[in-house]
Design a protein around this motif. Structure first.
Motif, PDB file in Angstrom:
ATOM      1  N   ARG A 184      51.097  35.787  44.604  1.00 45.38           N
ATOM      2  CA  ARG A 184      49.959  36.415  43.912  1.00 45.38           C
ATOM      3  C   ARG A 184      50.255  36.577  42.424  1.00 45.38           C
ATOM      4  O   ARG A 184      49.393  36.338  41.573  1.00 45.38           O
ATOM      5  CB  ARG A 184      49.645  37.776  44.539  1.00 45.38           C
ATOM      6  N   LYS A 185      51.474  36.994  42.099  1.00 43.60           N
ATOM      7  CA  LYS A 185      51.850  37.175  40.702  1.00 43.60           C
ATOM      8  C   LYS A 185      51.808  35.841  39.953  1.00 43.60           C
ATOM      9  O   LYS A 185      51.343  35.769  38.809  1.00 43.60           O
ATOM     10  CB  LYS A 185      53.247  37.800  40.612  1.00 43.60           C
ATOM     11  N   THR A 188      48.149  34.901  39.258  1.00 37.07           N
ATOM     12  CA  THR A 188      47.569  35.765  38.230  1.00 37.07           C
ATOM     13  C   THR A 188      48.079  35.357  36.857  1.00 37.07           C
ATOM     14  O   THR A 188      47.310  35.257  35.886  1.00 37.07           O
ATOM     15  CB  THR A 188      47.919  37.236  38.506  1.00 37.07           C
ATOM     16  N   VAL A 233      45.254  40.373  44.182  1.00 34.16           N
ATOM     17  CA  VAL A 233      46.154  40.493  43.046  1.00 34.16           C
ATOM     18  C   VAL A 233      47.221  41.524  43.377  1.00 34.16           C
ATOM     19  O   VAL A 233      47.000  42.416  44.198  1.00 34.16           O
ATOM     20  CB  VAL A 233      45.409  40.902  41.753  1.00 34.16           C
ATOM     21  N   TRP A 238      48.665  43.646  38.061  1.00 33.57           N
ATOM     22  CA  TRP A 238      47.269  43.746  37.640  1.00 33.57           C
ATOM     23  C   TRP A 238      47.063  44.955  36.727  1.00 33.57           C
ATOM     24  O   TRP A 238      46.354  44.875  35.723  1.00 33.57           O
ATOM     25  CB  TRP A 238      46.354  43.819  38.853  1.00 33.57           C
ATOM     26  N   MET A 272      38.707  37.195  35.582  1.00 29.08           N
ATOM     27  CA  MET A 272      39.490  37.697  36.704  1.00 29.08           C
ATOM     28  C   MET A 272      39.036  39.093  37.105  1.00 29.08           C
ATOM     29  O   MET A 272      38.895  39.394  38.297  1.00 29.08           O
ATOM     30  CB  MET A 272      40.979  37.707  36.358  1.00 29.08           C
ATOM     31  N   VAL A 276      37.716  40.296  40.649  1.00 23.35           N
ATOM     32  CA  VAL A 276      38.344  41.398  41.377  1.00 23.35           C
ATOM     33  C   VAL A 276      37.297  42.450  41.723  1.00 23.35           C
ATOM     34  O   VAL A 276      37.254  42.963  42.860  1.00 23.35           O
ATOM     35  CB  VAL A 276      39.493  42.019  40.556  1.00 23.35           C
TER      36      VAL A 276
END
Length: 291
Positions: A184-185, A188, A233, A238, A272, A276
């Motif tokens: 996920r990191k 992102t 995320v 985040w 993003m 989200v």
């Protein structure tokens, strides 16, 4: 041979499907919401590996807590030999250093800013990626500094021995809960910096759950589009990313990327954040912004 510079990468379309589905589904799922979300299975050729690679238990990010020492070594160690790596689309070289501690080699990328074969490339993007990684406290991008060798300026990147890339480990992203957060990191980060060049050769695999990210010379583009889809995320990353101001970015990466590229980063962050927000409204915060 340095991981990430061995042979041609997997076709981006195939590998991007593998990354995207991994993040959308089984790699990053904190619970059983993915079936309800209608996540489709990977094509057979792009399925993620169910077993993590064998690796030492010691962290791969050996520079953590020693970044200043590693950066100084990159800047000042004597170059005793430099050789063609022989692979990689940006034609990096390997320089051997004296003294050989705390590490023996660096990757040398003297890419002046410009477009080549339809892609933006710059050694300065490598430095910007590392500086941004430090600002966000990700510890996923190895140390990089600017240096001059034989009259050329470029990016000197810490060489990581004894660590394999996804390509060298079979070309499949590892699956399992332990890999979810780092995946996920990675997504992102790539969306924020506009890096659509993530492939099996530039994702290195540490112990279970640890990804090391290399090769960012094609990042920090002015395109506002997000390179990768996502549905979750990492909560800590985040939070840090959304708190960044334009002044923070100018201070940290302004020496390496121009104002238009920073503006594009902020536009991608807005995209993003919009996504989200849409996902949180649809599925609940706990299913979208996860530890």
């Amino acid at each position: 041979m340095q991981p990430g510079h061995t042979g041609r990468p997997l076709p981006h379309r195939v590998f991007r499907i593998a990354i995207a589905v991994a993040v959308l589904g089984f790699v990053s799922a904190p619970n059983a919401t993915d079936a309800a979300a209608g996540v489709r299975p990977l094509p057979q050729a792009a399925k993620a590996s169910s077993a993590p690679p064998s690796a030492a238990l010691a962290p791969a990010a050996i520079w953590v807590g020693r970044a200043a020492q590693m950066e100084a070594h990159l800047r000042t160690a004597a170059i005793v030999d430099i050789e063609e790596i022989g692979t990689g689309v940006t034609r990096p070289k390997r320089a051997h250093l004296q003294p050989a501690e705390p590490f023996e080699s660096l990757v040398w990328k003297p890419l002046p800013p410009g477009r080549r074969s339809g892609h933006w490339e710059s050694y300065k993007s490598e430095i910007a990626a590392y500086e941004l990684d430090k600002l966000l406290e990700m510890n996923m991008v190895p140390p990089v500094v600017e240096r001059e060798i034989d009259g050329e300026r470029g990016a000197a990147v810490m060489w990581l021995p004894s660590i394999k890339s996804v390509k060298q480990s079979g070309g499949k992203m590892p699956s399992g809960v332990e890999w979810g957060r780092s995946t996920r990191k990675m997504l992102t980060f790539d969306n924020f910096i506009g890096n659509d060049d993530r492939n099996a050769g530039n994702i290195l695999l540490g112990p279970p759950g640890e990804l090391i990210l290399i090769d960012h010379s094609r990042a920090f583009v002015t395109d506002r589009k997000l390179p990768f889809p996502f549905e979750r995320v990492d909560a800590t990353l985040w939070d840090r990313l959304t708190k960044l101001t334009r002044d923070d970015l100018v201070r940290t990466i302004g020496p390496w990327v121009d104002a238009e590229a920073i503006d594009a980063m902020l536009e991608r962050r807005k995209s993003m954040a919009d996504e989200v927000g849409r996902l949180v409204k649809k599925r609940g915060r706990a299913s979208v912004i996860v530890p």
